[in-house]
Every structure is written in structure tokens, then in C-alpha cells.
Design a protein around this motif. Sequence first.
Motif, mmCIF file in Angstrom:
data_model
loop_
_atom_site.group_PDB
_atom_site.id
_atom_site.type_symbol
_atom_site.label_atom_id
_atom_site.label_comp_id
_atom_site.label_asym_id
_atom_site.label_seq_id
_atom_site.Cartn_x
_atom_site.Cartn_y
_atom_site.Cartn_z
ATOM 1 N N ARG A 105 -14.842 15.419 9.787
ATOM 2 C CA ARG A 105 -14.685 16.274 10.970
ATOM 3 C C ARG A 105 -13.988 15.486 12.067
ATOM 4 O O ARG A 105 -14.346 14.342 12.344
ATOM 5 C CB ARG A 105 -16.060 16.745 11.474
ATOM 6 N N GLN A 107 -13.430 14.543 15.748
ATOM 7 C CA GLN A 107 -14.360 14.585 16.877
ATOM 8 C C GLN A 107 -13.674 14.644 18.237
ATOM 9 O O GLN A 107 -14.099 15.373 19.132
ATOM 10 C CB GLN A 107 -15.264 13.347 16.857
ATOM 11 N N HIS A 108 -12.612 13.849 18.432
ATOM 12 C CA HIS A 108 -12.051 13.719 19.773
ATOM 13 C C HIS A 108 -10.547 13.477 19.739
ATOM 14 O O HIS A 108 -9.963 13.249 18.686
ATOM 15 C CB HIS A 108 -12.751 12.582 20.537
ATOM 16 N N SER A 137 -9.114 22.988 18.137
ATOM 17 C CA SER A 137 -10.555 23.263 18.063
ATOM 18 C C SER A 137 -11.190 23.132 19.433
ATOM 19 O O SER A 137 -10.959 22.150 20.144
ATOM 20 C CB SER A 137 -11.255 22.286 17.113
ATOM 21 N N GLU A 139 -14.147 22.487 19.805
ATOM 22 C CA GLU A 139 -15.236 21.520 19.638
ATOM 23 C C GLU A 139 -14.777 20.083 19.879
ATOM 24 O O GLU A 139 -15.599 19.166 19.874
ATOM 25 C CB GLU A 139 -15.814 21.623 18.215
ATOM 26 N N THR A 141 -13.463 16.733 21.861
ATOM 27 C CA THR A 141 -13.662 16.096 23.159
ATOM 28 C C THR A 141 -12.373 15.389 23.559
ATOM 29 O O THR A 141 -11.782 14.668 22.756
ATOM 30 C CB THR A 141 -14.814 15.079 23.099
ATOM 31 N N ARG A 160 -15.001 19.733 26.125
ATOM 32 C CA ARG A 160 -15.823 18.595 26.510
ATOM 33 C C ARG A 160 -14.879 17.445 26.843
ATOM 34 O O ARG A 160 -13.841 17.280 26.201
ATOM 35 C CB ARG A 160 -16.764 18.187 25.382
ATOM 36 N N GLY A 252 -21.699 12.490 21.575
ATOM 37 C CA GLY A 252 -22.416 13.646 21.047
ATOM 38 C C GLY A 252 -23.516 13.329 20.084
ATOM 39 O O GLY A 252 -24.209 14.222 19.583
#
Length: 253
Positions: A105, A107-108, A137, A139, A141, A160, A252
Amino acid sequence: MLRIDLNCDMGEGFGAYRLGRDEELLDFVSSANIACGFHAGDPATMRSTVQLCLRKGVAIGAHPGLPDLQGFGRREIAITPAEAYELTLYQLGALQAFVHAEGGRLQHVKPHGALYHMASKRHDLAAAIAAATLSVSAELTLLGPPGSELLREGAAAGLRTASEAFADRTYRRDGTLTPRDQPGALLESAADAAAQVVRLVREGKVLSQEGEDLSMRADTICIHGDDAHAVEFARDIRALLDRSGIAVRALGQ
């Protein structure tokens, strides 16, 4: 317990050229920013770095940069907001495909070099990068310097955001990084870098080159993977954080 994310720029080799000791560094950091082929990196390097991160349990981020292999993405290029959106989207999509194929996945997102600094000051470029990130996405960051346009536009887009400080760089009294072409831009001692990190986490402060204390919030702290002594810096920073009772965790987590 106090906690901090340690991130490192990785996957910055290209073709026959290898840069950095990524596999060793992954033992000490919690997040990796993987080059996406513009300032550094290539498909094989992206894939192998993603695999390494998943094997070692390190969170994966995209590190999009300007299309400037010769300058390692550290030279400014006059791009439009539309171009910033397109080159960011292109690079995120490429890395996301490798991450998805390996069962991971993303993440950022942390822009690299000149793109990072340009977007930190220009709201139009920051908004374009935030829009591209959101297109991939909601989701993800978005990382940026404290008080930067990157963080403001990322939050405005509904993403985020995470405020980033640097372990191995010095700061000027206005809170900006000392330019690399100026004396004292880089901390030469692992002990000094480790002490700077712990103080950032514990006190939210960093000493400027002019000798003044600056208040600085850090959600994540970067260790540069292309430095010759990056592994030693990472090891000493992680050891001092552990001794200081500061947990190293990905954003997170």
C-alpha cells in the motif's frame, strides 16, 4: 510515549548506477520515499526497493521529482501548475503500480529536491501536487516543511499532511534550510544529527545557524540516503531515540 516517523529517500540508483545502501538503511527507518524515475530511479530499482520495504515492514511513499537526472532533481525548472500536476500524477501512478503488484500500500507523497522547495513557497504548484495526490488516493499523506504551502494546500484539498524536519541539515533563522551550496548546510557528525532529532521530538526546537532557537513541529524526520555516511547516521539516530524512550513508527501507526 513520544513517537516519531523516520523517513529516508531511497531507490535513487539508475540503470547500472547504484546510489546509497538502501537495504541497510531500512533496518533503522520507518518510512521510505522511493524515487519514481524522473530525478532518479528506474523500473527495476523501483520494484526492488518496494520489495525490500515490504520485506522489512517499512512504509512506502512516492518521491516524485523534476525531470532532471543530470542535476539529480536539485535544479529549478520553470514548470506550470499543469505540468506539476501531470509529472506528479505520472510518477505516483508508476510507483503505485509496482506497490499494488507486490501486494503493498502506498502511504505518502514527498516531492523531491527543487520541486519540494518550489512547491513549499508557491501555492499554485503546491495545489497542483496536492490535486495529483488526491487523484491517486484520498488516503495518501502529503509531506512538506513546517508552515509551507505544501501543507496548506494539502490540507485544503482534504489530504492528511505531515510536517517534515531534517536530521542532517541545518536551518536559518527564518526556518528554511541552509542552501546546500553554503557552508555548514550539512551536519557532519552523526552525534550532532542524533541530538538535533531528539531535541526536535522532545522540545519542538532546533538551533539555527545564527545560534537562535527555532520552534518547529515535526511529524516525520528525514535522513538523506545518498549521503556517504547515511547508514551510520541512521544507526546512531535510531540508537539515541531508543535510549531516549522515543518510539519510531510510520505515520498513522
